[in-house]
Design a protein around this motif. Structure first.
Motif, PDB file in Angstrom:
ATOM      1  N   CYS A 113       0.802  -1.230   0.000  1.00 16.70           N
ATOM      2  CA  CYS A 113       0.000   0.000   0.000  1.00 16.70           C
ATOM      3  C   CYS A 113       0.833   1.277   0.000  1.00 16.70           C
ATOM      4  N   CYS A 141       1.665   3.267   2.360  1.00 17.54           N
ATOM      5  CA  CYS A 141       0.856   4.272   3.059  1.00 17.54           C
ATOM      6  C   CYS A 141       1.268   4.444   4.517  1.00 17.54           C
ATOM      7  N   ARG A 177      -7.369   3.064   2.228  1.00 22.44           N
ATOM      8  CA  ARG A 177      -6.286   2.488   1.421  1.00 22.44           C
ATOM      9  C   ARG A 177      -5.992   1.059   1.868  1.00 22.44           C
ATOM     10  N   GLU A 214      -8.618  -1.242   0.529  1.00 28.78           N
ATOM     11  CA  GLU A 214      -8.407  -1.536  -0.890  1.00 28.78           C
ATOM     12  C   GLU A 214      -7.397  -2.662  -1.066  1.00 28.78           C
TER      13      GLU A 214
END
Length: 516
Positions: free
Chosen positions: A404, A406, A441, A444
Motif C-alpha cells: 500500500c 501508506c 487504502r 483496498e
C-alpha cells in the motif's frame, strides 16, 4: 544518556551556521619585541576542519583600510579545531613577523570568500563576514565609530587591559555569540588550548521524557513548504543547554540552541512560523535531527554533550555510519510523507508517517480507524515458512506497507494474529490506521485478491485435510486397541483354565513313541 561524539569531518559547508570564529587574540605582548602576539581561530565542531576560502584580515581603525590580509586555503585546523597565526615564540601554524598586529584602535576580521575581501571595493569589507573583534588601547578612542558601525554596530571596542593580570593577557572568547564583543573576556593566554574563561554555573540535566515528538513539513503557500520539529516533555521544563542539530545527508550540520521552556501542554515548537516558540533557520536537504544537551551552555553539541534523542530518516549509509553510536531510532524512509510522529506502544517507541499535527496530539494508529482482516496471502518471495523466524506481525507489516505504501508499521498490526504454513501467510484480526484515508487504502489492499491464496478454500482444504487425517488416525487406534485386547483376553483365559483329562491323555500319547 550517552555522550555525543563524531569524527572525520574536514570541510564545513559554505552556508552553515556552524563556521569559524575568532577565539583568542593577543595584540600587545610584554616587551619591546612583542614576539608573543597571536590570533587564534576555532571551529565550534571541535574537530579537524579545512580552512579553504577563509581569510584573516587586519583593519586600521584610524583609516579604515586593510593593512594585512592572509589567505588560509590549503590549511587545516588541529584535531581540536584550533588554528594559530602568530609570532614564532607561540608555535603557530602560520608564522607572521613580530609586531605585525597593531595595538589599536583596530579590528581583526574573519571572512569566508573565494577572493580577497580587500578587493570588494570599499574600505571595510562586509561580504562573507564571519566574525570580528574591534579593540583599542587605554587612552584611545572608545568609539572607533567607522569600524564598529561596519562590523559590530552598537558595541564598544574591547580593551586588552595590560593592568588586568600581572603577566601577559589576551582577549578570549567565553561565549558562542558571533560578532558579539560581549562574548570576550580578558584572560591569561592559552594558545591552541581551551580558553581560561571564568567558570560558568553548570546547567542541570533536563528531566527524563524530554524527546523529539514530531518532525515534518507544513505548507506556507501553494509553492513553498516549511520544516518544523516539535519536542515534548514535562510541562514548563526549561530548555537551557539544549541544542537541536540538523544533519544533511553529506554530514553537514546546523546547530540551533534552544531558549525558553516547554508549554503547559509539554510541547515546544521550532519552525519558520509566527506561532512557533522559536524560529528555524533555512536548512538544506536533511537526513537526521539530534537533540543534545551541553551542560556548559556553549550552544554547540560537542564531545562533552549528552545525546537525548535522535531521529534518522535517511538511507544514506554515510549518515548512518556517522551517527550509528549515538542513534536511538532509524526510520527507513526518504521522508516522502508530511510528518513523522512519535507513537508509544507496549513495546519499543515507534515512528508513524502521517499528516502534520504541530501543537496537536500526534495522529497514531487508533481502533477508531480499523479494518478487519481474515486473509491467506502468498508473497512473491515465498519465504514465509512456519518456524523459520519470518512469521511475525513485523513481517506482515512490511508486506502490507510494500503493497500500500501508506506508512504501515508493526504498531498498525499489533491486533492481528499471524501464522504461516507452506509459503502462505494467514492473518486474522484488526489493522489499525491513523486516519479515514489510510483506512480506506488498507481496505483496498486487503480486498485485492492478486496475492490471495483463496482464503476460504485454503482453510477449508486445510481443515478438511486435518479432519480426514484425524478420522483415519482414530480408526487405526481403535483397531489396534481391539487387537491388543483380544490377544490379552485369550492369554489370560488359557492361563486360568487348565486342559481336561482327554486332552492331557492325547498329549501324552503324542509325546510317547509306539513300540513296534
Amino acid at each position: 544518556m550517552t555522550s555525543f561524539t563524531v569524527s572525520g569531518r574536514t570541510q564545513p559547508p559554505i552556508h552553515s551556521d556552524v563556521d569559524f570564529l575568532l577565539n583568542e587574540i593577543n595584540t600587545d605582548s610584554p616587551g619591546g619585541a612583542e614576539d608573543e602576539e597571536f590570533i587564534e581561530l576555532w571551529h565550534p565542531s571541535g574537530f579537524r576542519m579545512s580552512l579553504d576560502f577563509i581569510w584573516m584580515v587586519m583593519i586600521n581603525g584610524q583609516t579604515g583600510r586593510v593593512y594585512y590580509e592572509l589567505e588560509l586555503n590549503g590549511y587545516y585546523t588541529d584535531d581540536d579545531g584550533y588554528f594559530l597565526i602568530g609570532s614564532s615564540n607561540v608555535g603557530p601554524h602560520i608564522r607572521i613577523p613580530s609586531n605585525t598586529i597593531q595595538n589599536g584602535p583596530d579590528a581583526i576580521v574573519l571572512y569566508r570568500s573565494k577572493s580577497p575581501p580587500s578587493k570588494e571595493g570599499q574600505n571595510i569589507p562586509k561580504s562573507g563576514l564571519l566574525d570580528a573583534v574591534v579593540y583599542r588601547t587605554r587612552g584611545s578612542d572608545k568609539k572607533v565609530s567607522e569600524l564598529t558601525e561596519a562590523l559590530t554596530p552598537g558595541q564598544l571596542p574591547l580593551l586588552e587591559d595590560i593592568s588586568a593580570l600581572p603577566a601577559d593577557e589576551t582577549l578570549s572568547r567565553c561565549g558562542p555569540e558571533r560578532l558579539n564583543l560581549n562574548a570576550f573576556r580578558v584572560t591569561s593566554p592559552t594558545p591552541r588550548k581551551q580558553n581560561n574563561c571564568p567558570p560558568k554555573p553548570t546547567i542541570p540535566l533536563p528531566p527524563e521524557g524530554l524527546v523529539i515528538n514530531e518532525w515534518g513539513k507544513t505548507s506556507l503557500n501553494q509553492s513553498q513548504e516549511s520544516l518544523f520539529v516539535e519536542l515534548t516533555g514535562p510541562p514548563s521544563t526549561p530548555l537551557n543547554g539544549l541544542v537541536l542539530v540538523f544533519f544533511g545527508e553529506d554530514t553537514t550540520e546546523w546547530s540551533v540552541p534552544l531558549t525558553g521552556s516547554t508549554g503547559s501542554d509539554g510541547l515546544y515548537l521550532v519552525a519558520n512560523d509566527s506561532q512557533a516558540d522559536q524560529g528555524l533557520p533555512t536548512l538544506g536537504h536533511l537526513g537526521a535531527v539530534l537533540l543534545c544537551f551541553e551542560p556548559s551552555g556553549s550552544g554547540f553539541c560537542g564531545s562533552n554533550s549528552h545525546h537525548l534523542d535522535c531521529l534518522v530518516f535517511s538511507n544514506d549509509p554515510k549518515l548512518q555510519r556517522f551517527l550509528q553510536h549515538n542513534m536511538t531510532h532509524f526510520v527507513y524512509t526518504l521522508f516522502s510523507v508530511a510528518s513523522l510522529s512519535r507513537c508509544a506502544s507496549e513495546g519499543p517507541v515507534l515512528w508513524i508517517a502521517s499528516q502534520p499535527t504541530p501543537r496537536l496530539p500526534n495522529r497514531c494508529p487508533s481502533p477508531a480507524f480499523s479494518s478487519s482482516v481474515d486473509l491467506c496471502l502468498q508473497p512473491d518471495d515465498n519465504n514465509w515458512q512456519s518456524g523459520s523466524g519470518n512469521c511475525a506481525q513485523e513481517e506482515f507489516a512490511v508486506l502490507l506497507e510494500r503493497l500500500c505504501n501508506c506508512g504501515i508499521s508493526s504498531l498498525h498490526v499489533k491486533g492481528v494474529n499471524v501464522s504461516c504454513e507452506a509459503g502462505r501467510l494467514y492473518t486474522q484480526g484488526s489493522v489499525l490506521a491513523v486516519s479515514d484515508q489510510q483506512m480506506k487504502r488498507i481496505n483496498e489492499i486487503v480486498s485485492d485478491n492478486k496475492l490471495s491464496c483463496s482464503t476460504e478454500q485454503e482453510r477449508l482444504v486445510h481443515g478438511a485435510g486435518s479432519s480426514v487425517a484425524l478420522q483415519v488416525g482414530l480408526v487405526l487406534a481403535a483397531l489396534l486397541l481391539f487387537a491388543l485386547g483380544a490377544a490379552l483376553f485369550v492369554f489370560l483365559y488359557k492361563k486360568r483354565r487348565p486342559a481336561d483329562y482327554l486332552s492331557m491323555q492325547l498329549s501324552e500319547q503324542a509325546e510317547t513313541p509306539l513300540d513296534l
